[in-house]
Design an enzyme around this catalytic site. Structure first.
Site: not given
Length: 279
Positions: A175, A208, A214, A218
């Site tokens: 994402h 995220r 996440h 990340d």
């Protein structure tokens, strides 16, 4: 010392990745959006043109490393945002399906993006979405890093997605790669709104974290892969042509003064709340 053991060294690498995107066809990965338009949608990049995330991504932070401790600190702060307006925004940001995905950056852009009013830009975002996602797959599949909710057992902002997320590696964030690629692309199309668009790309990745799906590293590496994707896209003649068409299309769309598809005031207010350790 690994790249992730020093936040400063990692930050320098991220800046370098973003710089590469300023200079300068996915396997037939078909977007689920093909059913919306009647035409299968594929990325611009094919084969070796897709950035190799395994070659470009060092291993995720080792346990007890400085970077791992930062990941955990950010995760704790993100969990404190549950049930807040920021958490609701993170839920909205999780939707990358089209047509919803096309409007994720509309408030920062100041123009609604749709297949009807901005068809070239709409399709450009669809196609680059596939490329930026594909650019994270090799490292995701190799490292298979467990996601935060699998470690802390706390809820996510998208419970219906959790089963699928458990089977998908956390590192790098797909994402975030997509959101950062869109931020860079849209900033080039509309430099007058570049600051708002880049900020939107940053907080899009941070959603995220708030979503508990996440780790901070990340998201950082997702930004790196998004920048690498845009750098490669600039060597693709079809993308470059669409970029120019989208720029002209957007200028015309601004003259239409169409209503925005979302509550931009509420979105802006929600996004003012962020994670201190992730700034």
């Amino acid at each position: 010392m690994s790249l992730f053991d020093s936040p400063l060294r990692f930050g320098a690498a991220l800046v370098l990745g973003a710089a590469l995107s300023a200079c300068s066809s996915t396997p037939t990965h078909t977007s689920s959006t093909g059913k919306d338009t009647g035409t299968p949608v594929t990325g611009y990049l094919v084969g070796a043109a897709i950035p190799d995330s395994l070659a470009l991504s060092p291993a995720p932070p080792a346990p007890d490393s400085v970077a791992a401790q930062l990941d955990e600190a950010v995760a704790r702060q993100a969990l404190s945002m549950r049930d807040s307006a920021r958490f609701v925004q993170a839920h909205a940001d999780a939707d990358l399906s089209f047509p919803a995905g096309a409007d994720q950056f509309s408030c920062a852009l100041g123009v609604a993006v749709s297949a009807k009013t901005t068809p070239v830009l709409y399709r450009l975002l669809e196609r680059s979405r596939i490329d930026a996602s594909a650019a994270t797959k090799a490292a995701k599949n190799h490292y298979q890093r467990p996601r935060p909710f699998m470690v802390n057992n706390a809820p996510t902002c998208t419970p219906d997605d959790e089963e699928g997320l458990r089977k998908s590696g956390s590192y790098p964030s797909g994402h975030t790669s997509i959101g950062w690629a869109w931020a860079l692309i849209l900033s080039e199309i509309d430099p007058d709104h570049a600051t708002a668009l880049i900020e939107r790309g940053r907080n899009y990745g941070h959603s995220r974290l708030v979503c508990n799906v996440h780790w901070y590293s990340d998201v950082q590496q997702g930004q790196f892969m998004g920048a690498a994707t845009v750098a490669r896209l600039h060597d693709n003649p079809e993308f470059v042509a669409d970029l120019a068409k989208a720029r002209a299309e957007l200028s015309h769309a601004r003259t239409l003064n169409l209503p925005m598809p979302r509550d931009c005031a509420a979105e802006t207010a929600a996004l003012t709340s962020d994670i201190p350790e992730a700034r």
